[in-house]
Design a protein around this motif. Sequence first.
Motif, PDB file in Angstrom:
ATOM      1  N   GLN A  91       0.831  -1.204   0.000  1.00 31.88           N
ATOM      2  CA  GLN A  91       0.000   0.000   0.000  1.00 31.88           C
ATOM      3  C   GLN A  91       0.860   1.246   0.000  1.00 31.88           C
ATOM      4  O   GLN A  91       2.052   1.181   0.291  1.00 31.88           O
ATOM      5  CB  GLN A  91      -0.927   0.007   1.228  1.00 31.88           C
ATOM      6  CG  GLN A  91      -2.176  -0.844   1.078  1.00 31.88           C
ATOM      7  CD  GLN A  91      -3.072  -0.407  -0.070  1.00 31.88           C
ATOM      8  OE1 GLN A  91      -2.932   0.693  -0.595  1.00 31.88           O
ATOM      9  NE2 GLN A  91      -3.982  -1.275  -0.488  1.00 31.88           N
ATOM     10  N   ALA A  92       0.239   2.359  -0.351  1.00 32.90           N
ATOM     11  CA  ALA A  92       0.976   3.623  -0.411  1.00 32.90           C
ATOM     12  C   ALA A  92       0.387   4.615   0.579  1.00 32.90           C
ATOM     13  O   ALA A  92      -0.804   4.587   0.860  1.00 32.90           O
ATOM     14  CB  ALA A  92       0.902   4.179  -1.819  1.00 32.90           C
ATOM     15  N   VAL A  93       1.253   5.477   1.120  1.00 31.82           N
ATOM     16  CA  VAL A  93       0.805   6.571   1.978  1.00 31.82           C
ATOM     17  C   VAL A  93       1.332   7.852   1.345  1.00 31.82           C
ATOM     18  O   VAL A  93       2.499   7.922   0.962  1.00 31.82           O
ATOM     19  CB  VAL A  93       1.372   6.430   3.414  1.00 31.82           C
ATOM     20  CG1 VAL A  93       0.750   7.468   4.332  1.00 31.82           C
ATOM     21  CG2 VAL A  93       1.128   5.043   3.966  1.00 31.82           C
ATOM     22  N   GLN A 121       5.105   6.955   0.501  1.00 30.16           N
ATOM     23  CA  GLN A 121       5.713   5.838   1.216  1.00 30.16           C
ATOM     24  C   GLN A 121       5.006   4.566   0.782  1.00 30.16           C
ATOM     25  O   GLN A 121       3.789   4.451   0.901  1.00 30.16           O
ATOM     26  CB  GLN A 121       5.557   6.027   2.716  1.00 30.16           C
ATOM     27  CG  GLN A 121       6.080   4.836   3.502  1.00 30.16           C
ATOM     28  CD  GLN A 121       5.667   4.866   4.953  1.00 30.16           C
ATOM     29  OE1 GLN A 121       5.928   5.827   5.646  1.00 30.16           O
ATOM     30  NE2 GLN A 121       5.009   3.811   5.392  1.00 30.16           N
ATOM     31  N   THR A 161       4.446   0.662   1.498  1.00 27.10           N
ATOM     32  CA  THR A 161       4.639  -0.311   2.583  1.00 27.10           C
ATOM     33  C   THR A 161       4.393  -1.713   2.049  1.00 27.10           C
ATOM     34  O   THR A 161       3.310  -2.004   1.548  1.00 27.10           O
ATOM     35  CB  THR A 161       3.670  -0.029   3.738  1.00 27.10           C
ATOM     36  OG1 THR A 161       3.765   1.347   4.083  1.00 27.10           O
ATOM     37  CG2 THR A 161       4.006  -0.875   4.952  1.00 27.10           C
ATOM     38  N   ARG A 167       9.300  -0.275   4.463  1.00 29.90           N
ATOM     39  CA  ARG A 167       8.860   1.024   3.954  1.00 29.90           C
ATOM     40  C   ARG A 167       9.874   1.522   2.939  1.00 29.90           C
ATOM     41  O   ARG A 167      11.075   1.415   3.156  1.00 29.90           O
ATOM     42  CB  ARG A 167       8.764   2.022   5.095  1.00 29.90           C
ATOM     43  CG  ARG A 167       7.716   1.657   6.107  1.00 29.90           C
ATOM     44  CD  ARG A 167       7.634   2.696   7.182  1.00 29.90           C
ATOM     45  NE  ARG A 167       8.786   2.610   8.065  1.00 29.90           N
ATOM     46  CZ  ARG A 167       8.715   2.781   9.388  1.00 29.90           C
ATOM     47  NH1 ARG A 167       7.570   3.043   9.957  1.00 29.90           N
ATOM     48  NH2 ARG A 167       9.790   2.699  10.126  1.00 29.90           N
ATOM     49  N   PHE A 179      -3.270   6.003  -6.990  1.00 32.51           N
ATOM     50  CA  PHE A 179      -2.210   6.921  -6.551  1.00 32.51           C
ATOM     51  C   PHE A 179      -1.358   7.441  -7.713  1.00 32.51           C
ATOM     52  O   PHE A 179      -0.557   8.342  -7.526  1.00 32.51           O
ATOM     53  CB  PHE A 179      -1.286   6.217  -5.549  1.00 32.51           C
ATOM     54  CG  PHE A 179      -1.846   6.122  -4.165  1.00 32.51           C
ATOM     55  CD1 PHE A 179      -1.637   7.125  -3.243  1.00 32.51           C
ATOM     56  CD2 PHE A 179      -2.591   5.020  -3.777  1.00 32.51           C
ATOM     57  CE1 PHE A 179      -2.153   7.036  -1.962  1.00 32.51           C
ATOM     58  CE2 PHE A 179      -3.106   4.924  -2.497  1.00 32.51           C
ATOM     59  CZ  PHE A 179      -2.888   5.937  -1.590  1.00 32.51           C
ATOM     60  N   TYR A 195      -4.386  -1.569   8.214  1.00 31.25           N
ATOM     61  CA  TYR A 195      -3.126  -0.840   8.303  1.00 31.25           C
ATOM     62  C   TYR A 195      -3.485   0.628   8.495  1.00 31.25           C
ATOM     63  O   TYR A 195      -4.144   1.217   7.633  1.00 31.25           O
ATOM     64  CB  TYR A 195      -2.342  -1.068   7.008  1.00 31.25           C
ATOM     65  CG  TYR A 195      -1.104  -0.233   6.847  1.00 31.25           C
ATOM     66  CD1 TYR A 195      -0.062  -0.317   7.766  1.00 31.25           C
ATOM     67  CD2 TYR A 195      -0.948   0.620   5.756  1.00 31.25           C
ATOM     68  CE1 TYR A 195       1.082   0.439   7.588  1.00 31.25           C
ATOM     69  CE2 TYR A 195       0.193   1.369   5.581  1.00 31.25           C
ATOM     70  CZ  TYR A 195       1.210   1.280   6.503  1.00 31.25           C
ATOM     71  OH  TYR A 195       2.344   2.031   6.337  1.00 31.25           O
ATOM     72  N   VAL A 241      -2.196   4.557   9.501  1.00 32.35           N
ATOM     73  CA  VAL A 241      -1.096   5.486   9.695  1.00 32.35           C
ATOM     74  C   VAL A 241      -1.684   6.777  10.253  1.00 32.35           C
ATOM     75  O   VAL A 241      -2.630   7.327   9.679  1.00 32.35           O
ATOM     76  CB  VAL A 241      -0.362   5.773   8.361  1.00 32.35           C
ATOM     77  CG1 VAL A 241       0.825   6.698   8.595  1.00 32.35           C
ATOM     78  CG2 VAL A 241       0.097   4.491   7.712  1.00 32.35           C
ATOM     79  N   ARG A 283      -4.066   9.510   8.625  1.00 29.91           N
ATOM     80  CA  ARG A 283      -3.330   9.825   7.386  1.00 29.91           C
ATOM     81  C   ARG A 283      -3.715   8.812   6.301  1.00 29.91           C
ATOM     82  O   ARG A 283      -3.918   9.154   5.157  1.00 29.91           O
ATOM     83  CB  ARG A 283      -1.825   9.788   7.695  1.00 29.91           C
ATOM     84  CG  ARG A 283      -0.891   9.714   6.534  1.00 29.91           C
ATOM     85  CD  ARG A 283      -0.788  10.976   5.736  1.00 29.91           C
ATOM     86  NE  ARG A 283      -0.320  12.116   6.500  1.00 29.91           N
ATOM     87  CZ  ARG A 283       0.252  13.190   5.942  1.00 29.91           C
ATOM     88  NH1 ARG A 283       0.443  13.242   4.645  1.00 29.91           N
ATOM     89  NH2 ARG A 283       0.609  14.203   6.686  1.00 29.91           N
ATOM     90  N   ARG A 284      -3.799   7.558   6.703  1.00 26.81           N
ATOM     91  CA  ARG A 284      -4.136   6.520   5.731  1.00 26.81           C
ATOM     92  C   ARG A 284      -4.714   5.324   6.465  1.00 26.81           C
ATOM     93  O   ARG A 284      -4.194   4.928   7.519  1.00 26.81           O
ATOM     94  CB  ARG A 284      -2.868   6.092   4.983  1.00 26.81           C
ATOM     95  CG  ARG A 284      -3.052   4.923   4.043  1.00 26.81           C
ATOM     96  CD  ARG A 284      -3.288   5.396   2.627  1.00 26.81           C
ATOM     97  NE  ARG A 284      -3.247   4.293   1.689  1.00 26.81           N
ATOM     98  CZ  ARG A 284      -4.349   3.667   1.237  1.00 26.81           C
ATOM     99  NH1 ARG A 284      -5.538   4.040   1.648  1.00 26.81           N
ATOM    100  NH2 ARG A 284      -4.230   2.693   0.363  1.00 26.81           N
ATOM    101  N   ALA A 326      -5.737   1.440   5.334  1.00 29.86           N
ATOM    102  CA  ALA A 326      -5.831   0.462   4.247  1.00 29.86           C
ATOM    103  C   ALA A 326      -6.390  -0.831   4.812  1.00 29.86           C
ATOM    104  O   ALA A 326      -5.982  -1.264   5.880  1.00 29.86           O
ATOM    105  CB  ALA A 326      -4.465   0.223   3.625  1.00 29.86           C
TER     106      ALA A 326
END
Lengths: 176, 389
Positions: free
Chosen positions: A54-56, A65, A67, A82, A113, B335, B337, B345-346, B348
């Motif tokens: 996944q992306a942040v 980021q 993960t 990461r 994204f 998940y 964040v 923030r996120r 998932a």
Amino acid sequence: MNEIMEQLKQIFKLNEFNQEREDLYFITAEKEQLVSLLTHLRDIHQFTSLIFLQAVDYIEDNLFQLTYMTHNYDKHISLGIRVKIDRQAAEMSSIHHLWEHAETFQRELKELFGIDFPGSPGIDSGFVLEGWEDIPPMRKDFDTVKYAEKTFFPRPGRKTHDPAEYMKNKLYPENN
Amino acid sequence: MFEGDRSKFPEIKDGRPVIDLDSQKFIKVWQGPQHPGVTENIALELTVSGDEVVELKTHVGYLHRGFEKLLERRTFIQGFTIVCRICVPEPDTNEYLYAAALEELGNIEIPEKALWLRTLTLEMSRLASFLMWIGGQAGSFGMGTIGQWSVAHRDFILDLFEELSGGRIYHMYIIPGGVRGDIPPGFVSRLKKVLRKIDVLLEDIDKVLFNNILFKKRAVGLGVITKEMIDKFGVTGPAAKAAGYDRDLRKDLPYLIYNKLDFDVITGSDSDAFTRAKVRFAEMHQSVELIRQIIARMPEKGEFHTKLPNVLHWRIKPGETWVQAEASRGEYGYYIVTDGSAYPRRIAVRGPSYSNAISLLQKLAVNTNIADIAGLMVSLHTCPPEIER
């Protein structure tokens, strides 16, 4: 786990090793070394399962980021790797050859994204959106309200009321 | 299943079959998004040659509500009313995982009684989810009556959920800090009564489904997942157990009070649709047994909710975590964040269907008879909303 980390540090450049729980660890790896690190973890240290990718979006640092969560079923440990990548030229090496379902994650990240994974099968075939022309919607700078106002509009011939005012007029008409 | 050597037909190039629709050897058929043979909002694009499937592509996006994006714009407490909607048949796993992740990030300890109540609801929803699944599995092989029985019994569990939480489908019962209320008076005796009814139902299903020659003929050998495929495709839950892996998070990484309960991980060996059905059926019995253990040993009194910081201004320090639980379909996880603000923030969500319904189903469907696609799909116990969160 500390032993594994010591071994990994001799081969790979790793930063920020932290233990979140007894069964959950995170490390930060370099973008260029990621595929070899994942292959090493999978084949040597029994992190055989990729749970998710996944992306942040860290828009303020101009970074994404990624993960990669892997799991070792013998020791029952999850390890999150990461990787920070540039937000403007968002591109990453594909890992579809290591795990079949990585292809789906990569397809999703490309669409939601805008992160490209060159060489990943069907990367451009879309995931959940159809005919999307705006910026990728999971990015932080995508404004959902603005998009909704631009794309959808109220049907003509309908009146809108302020609910408080409307109910006041309806319940106590004599006060007006 | 098929006569003759089909290995050279159609020609495979770069891992994909070469399909020329103009050759009149192939037909494209859509199964879904409106079709009794698919699970919820999903569409299967099938390319068939005769009645044999040569390629399957899974299409999702028919429900897409953008849960993850939505959650980024909600405060932590507002988010908890959204997460349960990510999986309709088994919403409590989502509620528990969301709450558990926030509690971990916010350093909140929950009282003992809440742990027991959470485990009780998780097992009840597992049983409800399996009851819905077994109806679908039998229905996809032409035995609709079993679906009517099992969905009626699922309704008895939903009645109990309504009594407990006020909601039948979405319970919003497990909240950060504990649960929303204690069990009402007389609940345990009504629950025991429902469990007795389910015992009788399971006996009936065992007779008419697992001893049915039609079901055996069609399900044995259908959709075999080899041992090598398990990790390669990220397969978890009953599908992995049917392949002989004794992986169950309730045992391996016990959460809530599962370490106090007495149960064994159920495994199979043949890894086809029939074995998967057998494993799930045994898990239904196990779930009934676990609920009985919980109600017998649950503390009667005690706090069920801890004090939270002011939830309207709840800020969680920067951090990230990954929490997992064993849902009826496999390993389910969140998940999260956080960045120190009042919003995540996120977030998932990783559900087991993500790999089961896409990469795995696409692989297993090749060379299957078109009539068995529905049965194959249900045997993977897919739930599309967790794919397109």
